[in-house]
Scaffold this motif. Structure first.
Motif, mmCIF file in Angstrom:
data_model
loop_
_atom_site.group_PDB
_atom_site.id
_atom_site.type_symbol
_atom_site.label_atom_id
_atom_site.label_comp_id
_atom_site.label_asym_id
_atom_site.label_seq_id
_atom_site.Cartn_x
_atom_site.Cartn_y
_atom_site.Cartn_z
ATOM 1 N N GLU A 142 38.635 43.334 40.717
ATOM 2 C CA GLU A 142 37.442 42.783 41.386
ATOM 3 C C GLU A 142 37.028 41.419 40.846
ATOM 4 O O GLU A 142 36.362 40.658 41.539
ATOM 5 N N GLN A 166 32.832 33.963 42.553
ATOM 6 C CA GLN A 166 31.777 34.976 42.496
ATOM 7 C C GLN A 166 30.460 34.438 43.056
ATOM 8 O O GLN A 166 29.394 35.008 42.792
ATOM 9 N N THR A 198 38.535 38.802 43.164
ATOM 10 C CA THR A 198 38.217 38.856 44.582
ATOM 11 C C THR A 198 37.042 37.937 44.881
ATOM 12 O O THR A 198 36.010 38.027 44.232
ATOM 13 N N LYS A 199 37.210 37.072 45.863
ATOM 14 C CA LYS A 199 36.130 36.139 46.175
ATOM 15 C C LYS A 199 35.006 36.824 46.934
ATOM 16 O O LYS A 199 35.247 37.608 47.837
ATOM 17 N N LYS A 200 33.780 36.464 46.565
ATOM 18 C CA LYS A 200 32.610 37.072 47.214
ATOM 19 C C LYS A 200 32.059 36.153 48.298
ATOM 20 O O LYS A 200 32.238 34.968 48.260
#
Lengths: 295, 295, 295, 295
Positions: free
Chosen positions: C290, A278, C293-295
Motif C-alpha cells: 500500500e 500519498q 499505491t497512489k492515492k
C-alpha cells in the motif's frame, strides 16, 4: 536598455517579464494564453501574435517553458526560432529542463553562431515577483556577460556555472542535494524526538555543528521550530513536492545519461515520490517530515 | 578549582585530562595502561592505583571509555563506582556510547541521588589537545551547571541537549546527519563533474544556495577544491571512516531501540561500511568521495 | 520418548509444547502466566512452580522467550539454569534473539560441557499449531542429532546451519532477504500497474522468469492476484509488520556487530519502520504494498 | 512459412535471424555493417540494400536495435518504415527500449492500422543462438497470435504481457526486480559469512525458505557454491553489468515517467552503477557480490 522577447508567461514567466518592464527594457511577449498576455500587457509589455513575431527585432530572446520538449519544439527544427532570429540575437532559456535537451539546444545555437545561455532559476514565484531570483547560468563568457545585465533586472544572484548546459546541471545537482539535506534533516530531527529531545534544542545544536545545513538555517521542517517557514503554517506555500519531484526526475535522468551513481539522491527521489503518491503533491516539500512521525 | 578524577587516558582522554591540569584543577587519573598514566603524570596529573582510588575524595569523576559496556562495567553493579563515590559527586561520562546504555547509567545515578551528565564530544584529537572540543550534554539543569565550568577547560562549545542521555542522542543525530551531508555532497559533486562542471565552481554555487551545508563550508570532499582539508592531503588525518562507522552503528542501534525510520542515515551507514570493508577504515571520512569517481 | 522441560508458553510456545505432548513425550512446563500453564496442563503437560523445577530431571530443556535479555536472564548468571541442570542435559533455545546473545549463551553452555542448540523457528502460530514449523539450528553435530527427533515433533523442516549461534544468524539472514524480496516485488508490481499492466499477468511472467521469488510463488502482496493470501483478505493474519520489524532490528544489530554492509536490508528496514510508524504494525507484512499505491 | 524482414544483425539479431532461416522462413536482412550481413547471408539469409528494401514484400518486419532513438528513427517520420510497408504487415520490435518510446511507436503503428508487437527478449547471446530466448510481448490479441509462430522459431517462452508497450514494461519490471534479488542475496550471503556461516549451507536453507529466489536457484553469486555459474568462473560471461545498468536506466526512466516510487530498484541501480564505475562493466552482474566482501 534592450528590446527583449519573453516567451512563456506562466506563474514564473509573467512576473519575470514585468520586472524587465520595470527596469526600463522594451519587452515583447508571447504566450499561448491570451489571458496571460493581457495581464502583462496591462503593465507595459507588448503582446505579439507569435513567438516568432516577438523575437523579430529583439536583441534578446528569453524562454520560460515547462519542459525540454517545449524548449526544443520552439527553438529547433526547420521552423524553430534559432532559424528565424537575427544572427546577433542572445538566447536565454530560463526553463528548468534536462541536461541532454539543454546541451542539444546549446549545440544547435552554437552551429548557428548564436550566443546562448541556459539560465534556470530558483527562488519560486515569490522570488520572481520580488526580482530576487537566483540564476544559474551556462554559456560562453561572452554570452554570460551579455546576459548578466538583463538577468540582474529579475534576480539577486547570477552564477556562471560553466559552458552551455552547465546551468541546468548545476541547478539539478543543487536541488538533488537539497532533497538529501531535507530528508536527512527530517529523519535526524525525528530520531532525536523519538528519543526525548526537544526539536528546537536539537536544531540549535546541529545548526552550529557538523550537521549544519541550509534546511536547519532557513527552512526547518519540524512544526514550531521556526516561525515563518511552511512547517509552521501547515506546510502551505513554499516549494511544492510536485516541483521537487520534477527536479529529481531531471536529476535521475541526468545521472542515467552520465551513468553516475547517486544513491542518496535516488533514495530521496523515492521518498519524495512516495510522499507525492500519498496525496502531498501540492504541499511544501518540507512536509516530508510527516512521513517519519509516528501515528 | 576542583579535584577531578579522570578515568580513561587514551588519544582523547589523555590531552583532555592535561587541559584540566593546565586550568589549575587537581586531577587524579587512572588507566589500565601504566604508560598512559605516566605520560600525564609527568605533566602534573596524579596517578592512582584504581578507578575507585581516583574517585575517592574527588568532587567530579570524568569517564572517557571506548563503549557502553566499559562505562556500565565501571559505574554499575555491586562494585561499581556509583556505589563507592560520595553522595555529592558529579559524574560526567564523555564517552560516546549508545543511548540505551547512557539512559541506564543515568537512571542508576539518579537512583543514588548523584548528579550525572553524559557529555560526548566532537572535535577529534586535535580539539582535545587544543581544548576546543564541543561537548553535547544531557542531564538536569543543576548537573549541567556544575559540569559546565569543568568542561570549559577542555572545550569551546558546551551544549545542553536535555535530560540525562540527551547528550548521546543529540551527538549521534548530528553525526548521522553529517554522514548524510557528506555522502550527498560527494555524489552531487561527482554528478556535476560527470556532466562537465568544475567542482570548485559547483561548490561555490551550492555553498550559497539551498544545497549549502557544513561539508561544503568546511570540509569539501573533492581533492583540490579546498586547500587545507583532508581531501587535498590524500584523505589523511581528520575523522576516520572507522570512527564514522562506530557512530553510525550507535545511530542504527538507537533507531532500532526507538523503532525510528532513518532511510537516509541507514543508506549512509551502508555506504560507509562498504567503504570501510574495502580497506579505507583509517582514512578520512571524506574519502567516501572516491566511491563515486569512475575508474 | 524423552522428558522435556518447556519454558515459555506464549502464542508460539504453548502449541509447540502440546505437539510434544501429542508425540508422547513427558513435558514439564513453566510460564510466568498461570493461565498459560493451565491451558497446556489441561491437555497433558505437567505444570511446574519454576523454570528450575521444570528442568530438574529433564533430559531436554526448551526455551521459547521474547528476546535475548530474557534468554540470558534465565540461562546465565549464578542462579541461571546452566548452573543447575544435570551435565548431560540438552538445551534448545527456540527464541529468535540477536546473534551476539546467542553466541554468549552458547559459549557459556560449552564452558559447562552442556549440549546446546539455538533453534529459532519460522512458520508462525499456524505452523506452531500444525507442527509444521521450520527450525534453523546451530550447534555441534552431536547436539543437533540429539535435538532433531525432539524438533521433529514440532516441525516439518529441520535445518542445521552450523555451529552454535548459526541458527540465529541464518534465520535473520533469511528474514532480511525476505523483506528485500517483498519490498522489491511490491514496487515492481506497482511500477507495472502504473504503466498499464495487469498485476496477475505480470506476476505470472515474473514468477517463471529471473524475477521469480518466494513472495510471487506463495505470498503475492497485490490484492486479488492470489486468493488465499493476506493481500486478498485485507492484509489480516499472516506475519505481522511488528514481527518483521523485530527481525529486521536483529538483522541490523548483527550487521553492526560484524561491520557488514547491507544496503538493501537497511532500506527495507527503513521502509518497514515507516509503514509500522504509520499505524500498520499489526497488519500482515505484505501490506507494505500500500505504500507504493497512489492515492 | 513467412517472408520476414530482419533489421539489426548484432550479437543478438544475427543468431535470431539465422534461427528463422533454419525454421524455413524466407529471411531478408539489413544492417549498417556489411560484415554482419555477409555472415548471415552465407547461411541463407537474403541481404538487402536498405531496411526499406528488406521490408518490401515481407509479411513480417522484425527490428532488433540498440535503443529507443534508433527504433523511432527507423519506424517513425515521413521516411519511416511505418509509412512504406504494406497495410497488412506485422511489425515486431525486439529491441529493449524505454516504455515511452515503445508506446509512441505502437501508437503510430495503430494510427496506420498496422499490427505491432513489442517483444523484448531475455536469455542473452547463448539463448539467441540456441533459439531458447524468452519473449515478453505487448500488443493486441490478433497481433500477438500472428507473432507467436514467428517467435517460436527463436524462443522457448513467449509471454503476452498486455497491450502494445506492455512487453517493454514487463521486461524492465522483471529485470529491476532481478537486480533487487541479486543485490539482496549478495548482502544476505555475506552477512551470514561475516558471522561464520558456510555460504553453501546458508544458500541451501534460504533456497527452500521464504528467502527463496531465482538467484539462489540458478545463479548463486558467491564463488564455489554452484559449479556452472559465472561466480565460479571469475564472473566471466553471463549477463554483463553494463547491460544490467542499461536496463536499470530504462526502469528509472519509466518510473520517472509514471512518477512511481521504486526505492529498492533505485538503490540497486545506484549499487550497480557504483560497481560499473569501478571498472566492472564487462563482468557478470553477479560480481556485485565482491562489493560486500571485506578486503
Amino acid at each position: 536598455m534592450a528590446t527583449v522577447a519573453f516567451i512563456g508567461l506562466g506563474n514564473m514567466g509573467g512576473p519575470m517579464a514585468l520586472n524587465l518592464v520595470k527596469a526600463g527594457h522594451t519587452v515583447k511577449v508571447f504566450d499561448l494564453s491570451q489571458d496571460a498576455m493581457h495581464a502583462v500587457a496591462e503593465q507595459g509589455a507588448i503582446p505579439c501574435p507569435s513567438a516568432c513575431g516577438a523575437a523579430a527585432g529583439s536583441e534578446v530572446v528569453i524562454t520560460m517553458l515547462p519542459a525540454g520538449k517545449h524548449v526544443k519544439g520552439l527553438l529547433l527544427g526547420e521552423d524553430g526560432l534559432l532559424e528565424t532570429v537575427a544572427s546577433d540575437t542572445l538566447i536565454i532559456d530560463s526553463s528548468t529542463i534536462d541536461a541532454g535537451s539543454a546541451r542539444e539546444v546549446a549545440s544547435a545555437a552554437k552551429a548557428k553562431g548564436l550566443d546562448f545561455v541556459d539560465a534556470p532559476v530558483s527562488g519560486g514565484t515569490a522570488g520572481a515577483q520580488a526580482g530576487t531570483l537566483t540564476f544559474i547560468c551556462g554559456g560562453s563568457d561572452t554570452a554570460f556577460e551579455r546576459a548578466k545585465p538583463i538577468l540582474d533586472a529579475m534576480g539577486a544572484n547570477i552564477f556562471h556555472a560553466g559552458e552551455a548546459g552547465a546551468g541546468q546541471v548545476a541547478k539539478i545537482c543543487n536541488n538533488m542535494l537539497l532533497s538529501v539535506l531535507m530528508a536527512g534533516t527530517c529523519e535526524a530531527l525525528q530520531l532525536g524526538m523519538d528519543n526525548g529531545l526537544d526539536p528546537k534544542v536539537l536544531s540549535e545544536i546541529m545548526k552550529v555543528s557538523s550537521g549544519g545545513n541550509w534546511t536547519l538555517d532557513k527552512y526547518n521542517p519540524c512544526p514550531g521550530v521556526m516561525e515563518t517557514v511552511p512547517a509552521s503554517n501547515g506546510y502551505q506555500g513554499g516549494f511544492m513536492v510536485d516541483l521537487m519531484c520534477k527536479d529529481l526526475g531531471l536529476a535521475m535522468e541526468t545521472a542515467t545519461q552520465s551513468a553516475s551513481s547517486t544513491p542518496m539522491g535516488a533514495l530521496a527521489t523515492s521518498l519524495y515520490r512516495l510522499h507525492q503518491g500519498q496525496g502531498n503533491g501540492s504541499r511544501d516539500f518540507s512536509s516530508l517530515f510527516e512521513q517519519f512521525t509516528k501515528k
